[in-house]
Structures are given as structure tokens and as C-alpha cells.
Design an enzyme around this catalytic site. Structure first.
Site, PDB file in Angstrom:
ATOM      1  N   ASP A   1       1.452  -7.630   2.385  1.00  0.00           N
ATOM      2  CA  ASP A   1       1.378  -6.221   2.077  1.00  0.00           C
ATOM      3  C   ASP A   1       2.709  -5.620   1.900  1.00  0.00           C
ATOM      4  OD1 ASP A   1       0.899  -3.574   1.647  1.00  0.00           O
ATOM      5  OD2 ASP A   1      -0.479  -3.243   3.491  1.00  0.00           O
TER       6      ASP A   1
ATOM      7  N   HIS B   1       0.783  -1.163   0.055  1.00  0.00           N
ATOM      8  CA  HIS B   1       0.005   0.154   0.113  1.00  0.00           C
ATOM      9  C   HIS B   1       0.861   1.340   0.037  1.00  0.00           C
ATOM     10  CE1 HIS B   1       0.147   0.001   4.602  1.00  0.00           C
ATOM     11  NE2 HIS B   1       0.046   1.116   4.409  1.00  0.00           N
TER      12      HIS B   1
ATOM     13  N   SER C   1       4.047   2.157   8.366  1.00  0.00           N
ATOM     14  CA  SER C   1       3.954   1.477   7.550  1.00  0.00           C
ATOM     15  C   SER C   1       5.172   1.012   6.653  1.00  0.00           C
ATOM     16  CB  SER C   1       2.868   1.683   6.440  1.00  0.00           C
ATOM     17  OG  SER C   1       1.567   1.161   6.933  1.00  0.00           O
TER      18      SER C   1
END
Ligand code: ARG
Ligand code: GLU
Length: 714
Positions: A217, A82, A649
Site C-alpha cells: 500500500d 490509498h 496512514s
């Protein structure tokens, strides 16, 4: 009350280590003993050092908002899918859809240049508090103080900007401390590989912010530098960057209770708020935002289901709206369950109790608490209004687009008055793009009707922009008819009409300027930017000053407690344990997931759990290679009690020896309140197991050559 206070004093002296996002250069002074006690095996200098290479040289801020880590001596970096999403999307086309099918460069020549993508290294961090605040005079007014600080910050930053380094200074603890960050930014970044979305985003919105999780991810990029290993614009002569440090990767895994740390760039947290602020967030801001976004999402979802064209138009925006919709909802519920406002009140009482033998400090504390109360009472109604501006009115695309024309009208006026202007260039640029590419007018009309209808019910007449109120009046508050009127009488919400409008813009501008949607946009923007925003900003400054004194008082009072500064997009270390949790009474969640769970989810037939047949094929062959745990299971994700937030992230998640065991990518729903109050029993970060990443690269993608440049610990 007595009991709560005592309980609280106990809490504050016995906080578990897990909470906190620490400044890497202060680890030695503040956390090292505790980290060692919890199992950490390296030295503080191996985390951060100016003279020697250290872990900090392998952690970069990726694309401005995420984190990535170096995993080879040749500039290879690992981050989330992402985080790489917009770069992968920009390289994709219908013929080469790298989002859908994934992409793997089989040699360096196939690595794809990502325009506008940068990564930033931290070269060194310096405490510049005394220089920034040293020359401030007590007699300075707030404004004088503010401009003096800004001026000296500029001077120090400029001094540090040399030899290709950049620099910035940020306030910490609301301006009680200032740190200088000397940085180096690389601009030639290339895509090395990404799995298909069905793997990278497996579970999509259904699983977002939720544990247990089964998505891989991740995506990989490479940093390129010039011949001197320095940042350079893209050139085919650039070579892979040679980092000062990169993380070895452990294939040995982890078990419950193991030490783990996260090194990255957390964005924003507010842990030292007063009870009034938490009350505002929990009982007004979060509920208002969740309600407004929920309405928008329901309308978008309904139309996105109708056909693929509409779905594609809105898919990325939907994800953006949905992400924080779900986060705020979890945060609000978590805070309520934690009884957060009362906990903060008890904390404030406990503080006064501790100060009771010091009249001066007691008075100061009371003054601060009263000032918080007064300021937040003024802040709350303005904040509500502002939320209705950004989340409700500006949720109407037609209105937002119309507002985007303000500039071109202004430039045209300058041109017509014979003044210097940018009109022609602006018009040229606007003609190049399809204005409403990602907007379906009938969908937006529905949004318009729905948003105006909540607005009319929730916002009192005297708090509305004049033109909007007069339109509502003219239509007897019938927002369906009003939306109909706006949409059928405007050029600002339809590609065909907008194109015609741009073709003769100069000639007919007077006419276009009278467009009801444009007039509405002007009136709305003017109202919020003059009547609401300046007051809000003023109160923000006031509150910031109060927070500065409040945090200082806390630090003076709780002398033995270690304080960490709120996240502000600077480099931090969080540490804790691999750890499970109980989301609610009678329910326990395990601390890791495996590919079995992915296959089970896939079998439900839910669209978000679709995977390509190849993955199921590899699964049925149990072709897991050396990537399995001791029981022969292929793990996908795990959770730990590391204090993280948005921006973390892609952060490296490390074991006690500083070896990479995973990549951070999310938090659990029950723990999203950790941005405001961390609760060690509920707050977990979610990590992609690096062994699953390697399995995908090696077995699924057939890009095993990449593993050769990594340092694998078997
Ligand atoms: N919740 C994660 C974060 O805050 C992931 C967001 C991206 N994924 C999504 N489904 N919207 O960034
Ligand atoms: N997904 C978030 C990010 O992009 C991390 C989740 C969180 O807020 O902790 O940074």
C-alpha cells in the site's frame, strides 16, 4: 468489586509504554527516559527541534487526511496507495489507467502534476494555554467563555501568520491546554510513481483491517517549490523541494521485540470517556451503523456483480462505506470482548476510592459522573435519530441529490424578487456536470425501498419528518410501492429527466419544486437540522465541558501517570515494539508476512487476490536482490504495538536509530477498539516493509533510478 478495583489500580500504574500518541515537543519531558529504556538510540532533539533540523521536518500531512515522509534530499515523499488514490484516479483515463497499470515517471519531466493536492509541514509548536485562557473571567457564561476563546485564538493565529507561514490553534485535553501550530503548505505536488492496484490494494475489502496482510500500500510523490525553496502554485519553473531533513532507509530489517516508533498525524481518538459513553458506542452507535451499512453494502454488492458499468459507478463509494462498516464492527466486538463498559465502571469506582479522603473532590467526581449519566441518557435517542438520518435516509442517493437542489431554488427566488443572486452561475455549473454519473436508478430504488423499510420499523412515528410520515401513511407503510412512486414521479434521479429539467429550469421551477423527492428531501433536512442537530450540538458542548473537568481531575489524581491528549489531527509520536499477538484462544499470529503468502492467496483464485503475471514471474525467478531478510525471505508487512489511528496512514515507521523500516497503513481488526480503549494484547498497527516497497520500485517497476536519491543503510 474490591478485587476489580485493586486490579485496576495496578493496571493504571503499570501501563506499558506502547499506549499513547505523544506531542513531539514534549518527548524530552515526558517519554525520553522510557523510550531509551526500550531501546531508542537518538536524542529527543533529533525527533523535534525548532533550531536544528530534526525528524519532524521530514513528516508532512498529506492531502489533509494522511501522512507522508520525505525520503530524499530532492523532495521525494512516500505515502500509502490509498492516500494517493484520488490523485492517481484523477490523473487516470481509460486510455491511461494508472490505477490499473500503475505509473512510474522515468525522469523528472514525467512527474505528473496533481491538482488540489497539498502537503503541510509543521514549522513549530507552541504552548499558548496561558494566553488563550488567561483573560477568561470566572463569571463568564459558557457562551461568553466560548466567544472570548475564539477571539483570542484568532489574534494569536494572525500574529503567527507571516513570512509565508500559516497557523492554527487546537484545544488539547478538551480545552485544558492549547497549542499553536505554525505550518507551511506546499501546493505543487507531482505523482512520481504508484504500483498497479492489484499490488497496492492487493486483498482489497477481503483483507482490509485484517492481519495477516500482503498488499504493498504505497505511492510516491515529489514536492516542488519556487527558486527560494518556498511554497508556490504549480509552475514548470518550480524545482524539487530541498527538505531540512529526510529519513535514511534501513535495509537491515527488524525482529520481534525491536523498538519502533511512528511519526504522523493521527485523526481522532477518545480515550478518556466515561462508562456511559463507551456503553453508547458499544451497544448503540456501532451496532446501528454496522447494521445500516451492512444492508446498503449487500444491495450494492448484488448489483455491482451484474456488470462492469454498475461496478465502476459504485466501486469507490463501496470502499468508503465498507471501510468504516468493518472498522465499527471490529471495534464493537473488541470492546465487548474486553468487557469495556465494566472496565470503565471499575475505573470510575477506583477513582472514587482514591479520592475518598478528599470530600471536595469526591463530591466533584460524583457530580461529574452523574452529569455524564444524565447527558448520555439524553444524547442516546438523539444520536440514534441522527444515525438514521446520515446512514439510512441519506444513504438513498436520489434523496441526497434532490437535497442538493435546495440552493438553486433559493437563488432563483432571489432572482425573481429582483435581489442579488447567484442563480445563473449556479445553473451554468450544474449543467456542466452529469448529475447522477455514479448512480444507477434501479439500484438506488432498491436502496430506497430497503432504507425506508428499516426506517419505518426502527423509528417511531412521532420521531419522523412530517412529509415522510405522511407518505408512509398514504402507502400503508408499503415501502416498495412508496419507492416506486418516488422513482416514477421524480426528475431528481434520472440523468435524462434531470437534463431536461435543467434546460427549462427557470421557466418551470414552480413545477419542479413540487417534485415528491425534492419535497421529501426538504422535509427530512428541515426536521433533522432543526429538531435533532441543534440539541445534539448543545449536548456535545455540555459533554465537552464535563470531559474537560473530568480529565483535569484524572490528571490531578494519577499524578505519576503520564497522560497523552486524544488525537486531533496534529503531529504525534507513538512508540512500541515489533510484536505478534493472539487474536483468540488457541490462535497465534506471526509478526510478519512474506511474498510466499501473497502467492498462496493468489492461488485461491479469489478476485481480490489477483496479481499481474509479472509479479508471479519475478517470484518464480526468486529475483529478490538485496531486499531479503536474513533467511532470504522477501517480507511484505509487519505488525507492532504502536498506538495509531486513521490519519496515521502513510506515516513513517522507524527503528531505534530513526531509520525508516516501513510505512504505516492499517490496524488489525481485533484492535480497532484502540480509538476508545487501547489493549496492548490485541492492538497492532500494520506496516508495509520498506524493503518490499524498494523491491517493487526497483525490480517490478524498473524505476531503480529513484533509489539513487535515497540514503540506503545496508
Ligand atoms: N483501513 C484502512 C484505512 O482506514 C485502509 C482503507 C482503504 N482501503 C480500502 N479497502 N477501503 O484507511
Ligand atoms: N487506513 C487508515 C488511514 O487511512 C489507518 C488505519 C487506522 O485507522 O489505524 O489512516
Amino acid at each position: 468489586m474490591k478485587n476489580t478495583i485493586l486490579a485496576f489500580l495496578l493496571v493504571i500504574t503499570t501501563v506499558r509504554a506502547d499506549e499513547g500518541m505523544w506531542l513531539p515537543q514534549l518527548i524530552n519531558a515526558l517519554n525520553y527516559a522510557d523510550m531509551k529504556k526500550n531501546g531508542f538510540k537518538l536524542s529527543a532533539e533529533q525527533i523535534y527541534s525548532i533550531n536544528k533540523s530534526s525528524m519532524k521536518d521530514a513528516v508532512v500531512q498529506f492531502g489533509g487526511g494522511c501522512t507522508a515522509e520525505l525520503i530524499s534530499g530532492e523532495g521525494l515523499i512516500l505515502t500509502n496507495h490509498h492516500c494517493g488514490f484520488s490523485s492517481i484516479a484523477a490523473l487516470s483515463s481509460v486510455a491511461n489507467d494508472y490505477l490499473k497499470y500503475g505509473y512510474w515517471a522515468m525522469n523528472r519531466g514525467e512527474e505528473l502534476r496533481c491538482e488540489n493536492l497539498t502537503v503541510m509541514f509543521i514549522n513549530r509548536i507552541e504552548d499558548v494555554t496561558s494566553r488563550v485562557t488567561g483573560s477568561l473571567k470566572p463569571a463568564f457564561s459558557e457562551l461568553q467563555r466560548d466567544s472570548a476563546i475564539k477571539a483570542i485564538i484568532k489574534v494569536i493565529e494572525n500574529e503567527a501568520k507571516k513570512d509565508g507561514y500559516d497557523a492554527f490553534i487546537r484545544p488539547f485535553f478538551y480545552g485544558n491546554e492549547y497549542y499553536l501550530f505554525v505550518t507551511e503548505t506546499f501546493k505543487d505536488i507531482r505523482l512520481v510513481g504508484a504500483p498497479p492496484e492489484s499490488i497496492g490494494k492487493f486483498g482489497d475489502e477481503t483483507d482490509n483491517w485484517v492481519w495477516p496482510r500482503h498488499n504493498a500500500d504505497f505511492s510516491m510523490f515529489r514536492i516542488y517549490a519556487d527558486k527560494n525553496n518556498k511554497p508556490a502554485d504549480y509552475s514548470k519553473d518550480n524545482v524539487p523541494y530541498k527538505p531540512r531533513y529526510f529519513f535514511p532507509i534501513s535495509l537491515k530489517g527488524y525482529e520481534k521485540g525491536d523498538f519502533t516508533m511512528v511519526y504522523g498525524f493521527p485523526g481522532r481518538t477518545t480515550e478518556y470517556l466515561s462508562s456511559n459513553a463507551v456503553d453508547l458506542i458499544m451497544n448503540q452507535q456501532d451496532p446501528v451503523r454496522v447494521r445500516l451499512r451492512g444492508k446498503r453494502l449487500a444491495i450494492l454488492e448484488e448489483d455491482m456483480k451484474k456488470n462492469d458499468t454498475i461496478r465502476l459507478m459504485y466501486t469507490s463509494r463501496y470502499a468508503g462505506i465498507a471501510n468504516y462498516y468493518k472498522k465499527w464492527d471490529g471495534e464493537m466486538k473488541g470492546l465487548r470482548k474486553f468487557d469495556a463498559v465494566n472496565k470503565k465502571k471499575a475505573f470510575e469506582q477506583g477513582l472514587l476510592e482514591l479520592l475518598k479522603n478528599d470530600p471536595a473532590k469526591t463530591a466533584k467526581c460524583n457530580t461529574l459522573l452523574n452529569a455524564f449519566k444524565k447527558n448520555y441518557a439524553e444524547y442516546a435517542p438523539l444520536s440514534k435519530q441522527y444515525d438514521y438520518y446520515t446512514e439510512c435516509l441519506m444513504g438513498i442517493d436520489g434523496l441526497r441529490h434532490a437535497a442538493g437542489y435546495t440552493n438553486i431554488f433559493a437563488e432563483l427566488k432571489k432572482k425573481q424578487a429582483g435581489k442579488e443572486n447567484k442563480f445563473d452561475k449556479l445553473l451554468e455549473d450544474m449543467k456542466k456536470v452529469v448529475p447522477f454519473k455514479n448512480m444507477n436508478p434501479p439500484t438506488d430504488k432498491k436502496l430506497c425501498e430497503a432504507m425506508l423499510s428499516v426506517y419505518v420499523t426502527d423509528i417511531e412515528k412521532e420521531n419522523r419528518p412530517a412529509y415522510l410520515d405522511s407518505l408512509l401513511g398514504a402507502y400503508g407503510n408499503d415501502t416498495r410501492r412508496l419507492a416506486e412512486f418516488l422513482y416514477s414521479n421524480s426528475n431528481f434521479n434520472d440523468n435524462r429527466k434531470a437534463k431536461a429539467m435543467l434546460a427549462d429550469f427557470e421557466k418551470s421551477a414552480v413545477l419542479y419544486e413540487r417534485d415528491p423527492f425534492y419535497q421529501l428531501a426538504l422535509s427530512v433536512n428541515k426536521y433533522y437540522q432543526t429538531a435533532i442537530l441543534p440539541q445534539l450540538q448543545y449536548l456535545d458542548l455540555q459533554i465537552n465541558d464535563l470531559q474537560k473537568e473530568y480529565v483535569q481531575l484524572l490528571r490531578e489524581t494519577y499524578k505519576t501517570k503520564k497522560f497523552y491528549p486524544d488525537a486531533n489531527s496534529t503531529l504525534r509520536v507513538a512508540y512500541g515494539k515489533v510484536e505478534d499477538y493472539k487474536p483468540r484462544d488457541g490462535v497465534s499470529y506471526g509478526y510478519y508476512t512474506t511474498i510466499d503468502g501473497l502467492v498462496d492467496k493468489n492461488a485461491t483464485g479469489v478476485e481480490d487476490y489477483y496479481v499481474k503475471p509479472r509479479l508471479l514471474e519475478l517470484y518464480s525467478q526468486s529475483d529478490f536482490g538485496p531486499y531479503v531478510d536474513k533467511k532470504g525471505k522477501l517480507r511484505i508487512a509487519f505488525i507492532a504495538s504502536n498506538h495509531t489511528t486513521g490519519g496515521n496512514s502513510g506515516s513513517p515507521v522507524l527503528n531505534a536509530k530513526g531509520e525508516l523500516i516501513g510505512t504505516n497503513f492499517d490496524r488489525n481488526w481485533e484492535g480497532t477498539m484502540s480509538d476508545i480503549m487501547y489493549n496492548v494484547n490485541q492492538c497492532r498497527n500494520i506496516v508495509l516493509d520498506v524493503r518490499f516497497t524498494l523491491w517493487i520500485v526497483d525490480k517490478y517497476a524498473g524505476a531503480g533510478h529513484l533509489l539513487k536519491e535515497m540514503k540506503l543503510i545496508k
